[in-house]
Motif scaffolding. Structure first.
Motif, PDB file in Angstrom:
ATOM      1  N   CYS A  49     116.000  31.612  64.026  1.00  0.00           N
ATOM      2  CA  CYS A  49     115.397  31.980  65.320  1.00  0.00           C
ATOM      3  C   CYS A  49     116.130  33.162  65.957  1.00  0.00           C
ATOM      4  N   GLU A  81     118.714  25.009  64.804  1.00  0.00           N
ATOM      5  CA  GLU A  81     118.200  23.626  64.762  1.00  0.00           C
ATOM      6  C   GLU A  81     117.781  23.179  63.368  1.00  0.00           C
ATOM      7  N   THR A  82     117.308  24.130  62.565  1.00  0.00           N
ATOM      8  CA  THR A  82     116.595  23.717  61.364  1.00  0.00           C
ATOM      9  C   THR A  82     117.503  23.382  60.189  1.00  0.00           C
ATOM     10  N   CYS A 117     117.637  30.141  69.722  1.00  0.00           N
ATOM     11  CA  CYS A 117     117.386  28.781  69.257  1.00  0.00           C
ATOM     12  C   CYS A 117     118.047  27.768  70.217  1.00  0.00           C
ATOM     13  N   ASP A 118     117.450  26.580  70.284  1.00  0.00           N
ATOM     14  CA  ASP A 118     117.748  25.597  71.332  1.00  0.00           C
ATOM     15  C   ASP A 118     119.173  25.614  71.906  1.00  0.00           C
ATOM     16  N   HIS A 188     112.021  32.377  68.298  1.00  0.00           N
ATOM     17  CA  HIS A 188     112.203  30.922  68.312  1.00  0.00           C
ATOM     18  C   HIS A 188     110.851  30.229  68.404  1.00  0.00           C
ATOM     19  N   CYS A 189     110.846  28.893  68.386  1.00  0.00           N
ATOM     20  CA  CYS A 189     109.607  28.113  68.384  1.00  0.00           C
ATOM     21  C   CYS A 189     108.680  28.585  69.511  1.00  0.00           C
ATOM     22  N   ALA A 195     113.855  25.557  73.062  1.00  0.00           N
ATOM     23  CA  ALA A 195     114.267  26.961  73.174  1.00  0.00           C
ATOM     24  C   ALA A 195     113.496  27.655  74.308  1.00  0.00           C
TER      25      ALA A 195
HETATM   26 FE1  FES Z   1     115.000  27.388  66.688  1.00  0.00          FE
HETATM   27 FE2  FES Z   1     112.817  25.744  67.285  1.00  0.00          FE
HETATM   28  S1  FES Z   1     114.055  25.844  65.489  1.00  0.00           S
HETATM   29  S2  FES Z   1     113.836  27.200  68.483  1.00  0.00           S
END
Ligand code: FES
Length: 566
Positions: A49, A81-82, A117-118, A188-189, A195
């Motif tokens: 992200c 996150e991933t 990312c988050d 990001h998502c 995020a």
């Molecule tokens: Fe990074 Fe969703 S995986 S914001």
């Protein structure tokens, strides 16, 4: 300026500070007597992200140079996150320590935080708060909306596709195609996950330039915002506009109201509490319920609604949301550009649209967040009514208890599991200490046999978290967590649990005497002997209702460092 203590020093110390900067080919007029701006970069190929952040940092640098400052880019621990196991949340506090000490230890007068990312947003803001020098946030921006089979898709669809896979409606091969169709650009998502919620949080707190949250990563205006932020941080240093000037109690209240109106992530609660603890603002779990109450959902965004961050951008972004919330906001909170929050949004023109509705005719009357209390969660729990099912908001059912995530995975799809759509799934030991790290497993998948019958939601309760992209009638952040020995630790299969969101209650139908007797007989798993950072984390992490920060990290050490290394 703070950096003058390094670069303007005479004799040996000044020589050492300047000479090794010169080995990068930089003459000393570049950094001496100028605001030195740190660019705190969470770029990493392991944090996809944030994969475009080296480019973004170059834009920030252009702005800093343009304003007469000197930019220095430095890396900090990046949390994606991933890929990170067991969960990025385990390392949020560690990354915040890296940020705090990197800023404190170096000749930096102001700092630009590159967040995406988050966890990369709260960890950087928490660390910067503990130093409290002029700081501005530049978010990386969301991905472009995904497209598959003529439909717009985003991260929230993962949970739907997973259910469809279990139901046999789609096959693995199609999932491979969807992967590329969903993640089709940098960023990001693209839903209102954590995020995006964090990006909206920093904008509504006043920590970024207006419009920061929603500009897609791939849109040229993202780089323009980065350059303007570089320009602005130099001015902030000259004005000595610090985080503590921006992060007042009123700014926190504004952020809570915005999060309720946009259907932001439940993770917002935990991160905002941790940030408040660092900057010294008195904020507690009850504030979230009180301030969110009666605020309807006005942003029609997944996972609570239909649209994506790109759509929010075209509809005016956070400034348009703020304008709609004007009657309930504190107007005079100062923001990073030196203007009040109201001055930033009052002039923008908005048109009636489907993405940001009005307070009078909201997209959903249910608020974005509610805080529950009762004998199942003595210190509180969190639910997101806007992403829950109406028919389960008041529900009584028999608990089906899983003691650990491994127990859940081993039994959830067994044909003989005694469960039906009225049961309440309970998952223990996924809290801060128990997992450790409080992973996003709270929206646990439903039993395959019920999915096949078309059951799409059930009440689920855990001491863990849920991805901001998740949805369902999911009670999270139960405090005290099972590993901390509260009532939740002794809930058993067959116990009757009652959830009543309107009354904000979550109770188990067991007497205090029986709960006390069960707790006396309980033998807690011993995990406090772990070594290294994980051991430190388990021994010091606070419960979810306090933000899951470590006890010794609350507050700050400031920016003054008196001793030198030479
Ligand atoms: Fe990074 Fe969703 S995986 S914001």
């Amino acid at each position: 300026m703070r950096s003058a203590e390094w670069f303007a020093a005479k004799g040996k110390d000044g020589f050492i500070h300047r000479a090794w900067m010169k080995n990068q080919g930089i003459p000393d007029y570049e950094f001496n007597n100028k605001p030195v701006i740190g660019i705190c970069n969470t770029w990493s190929e392991l944090t996809p992200c944030n994969g475009h952040f080296r480019d973004l940092a170059e834009s920030v640098k252009r702005g800093v140079f343009e304003a007469g400052g000197f930019p220095v880019e430095f890396p900090v621990m990046s949390l994606g996150e991933t890929l990170i196991k067991p969960t990025a949340m385990l390392y949020r506090n560690l990354a915040s320590m890296d940020v705090e000490e990197s800023i404190r230890a170096n000749p930096i007068d102001g700092v630009v935080l590159l967040c995406g990312c988050d966890k990369t947003t709260p960890s950087l803001v928490m660390g910067a708060c503990s130093v409290n020098i002029p700081t501005i946030v530049v978010s990386g921006g969301p991905m472009l909306t995904g497209r598959h089979n003529g439909k717009s898709i985003g991260t929230s669809d993962i949970w739907r596709y997973d259910a469809e896979l279990k139901q046999g409606k789609i096959q693995e091969e199609e999932l491979r195609t969807i992967e590329g169709a969903m993640c089709r650009s940098a960023g990001h998502c693209a839903v209102m996950g954590t995020a995006s919620s964090m990006a909206c949080m920093v904008e509504s707190l006043g920590l970024s330039l207006p419009g920061n949250a929603a500009i897609p990563a791939a849109d040229a205006r993202r780089k323009m915002l980065a350059q303007l932020s570089g320009l602005r941080i130099v001015e902030m240093v000259k004005e000595d506009l610090k985080l503590s000037d921006i992060l007042t109690r009123n700014a926190f209240e504004n952020a809570i109201k915005v999060n309720a109106a946009i259907g932001g992530s439940t993770n917002f609660v935990i991160h905002l509490l941790a940030i408040a603890g660092r900057i010294g603002v008195d904020l507690n779990l009850a504030d979230f319920d009180e301030l969110s109450a009666n605020i309807p959902l006005i942003a029609n965004l997944q996972p609570s609604g239909k649209y994506f961050m790109e759509d929010l951008f075209y509809a005016g972004g956070v400034p348009a949301v703020l304008k709609e919330l004007d009657p309930i906001l504190h107007h005079d909170c100062i923001t990073a550009n030196g203007k009040t929050i109201k001055e930033n949004y009052e002039h923008i023109s908005t048109e009636k649209n489907d993405v940001i509705t009005t307070m009078d005719e909201p997209f959903n009357a249910a608020t974005g967040l509610a805080i529950l209390h009762g004998n199942l969660c003595e210190n509180g729990a969190v639910i997101k009514p806007s992403a829950a099912s109406e028919h389960l908001m008041k529900h009584k059912g028999k608990a089906v208890v899983f003691e650990t995530i491994e127990d859940y995975k081993a039994r959830i799809d067994l044909e003989d599991l005694d469960v039906d759509e009225n049961s309440i799934l309970v998952l223990k030991n996924v809290g801060p200490k128990g997992y450790p790290g409080m992973p996003e497993v709270g929206n646990m998948g439903l039993p395959k046999k019920l999915l096949k019958r078309g059951v799409l939601d059930m009440v689920r309760i855990s001491d863990g978290r849920m991805s901001g992209t998740g949805f369902g009638t999911v009670v999270l952040h139960v405090s005290p967590e099972a590993a901390a020995g509260g009532n939740f630790s002794v809930i058993q299969t067959g116990d009757i649990i009652t959830l009543d969101v309107a009354k904000r209650s979550l109770n188990v139908d067991i007497s205090d005497e029986i709960l006390t007797a069960r707790k006396a007989a309980l033998k807690q798993a011993e995990n406090s002997k772990q070594r290294g950072y994980v051991g430190l984390y388990i021994r010091h992490v606070q419960q979810a209702h306090l933000g899951a920060d470590m006890d010794f990290l609350r507050g700050g050490s400031g920016s003054v460092v008196t001793r030198d290394s030479h």
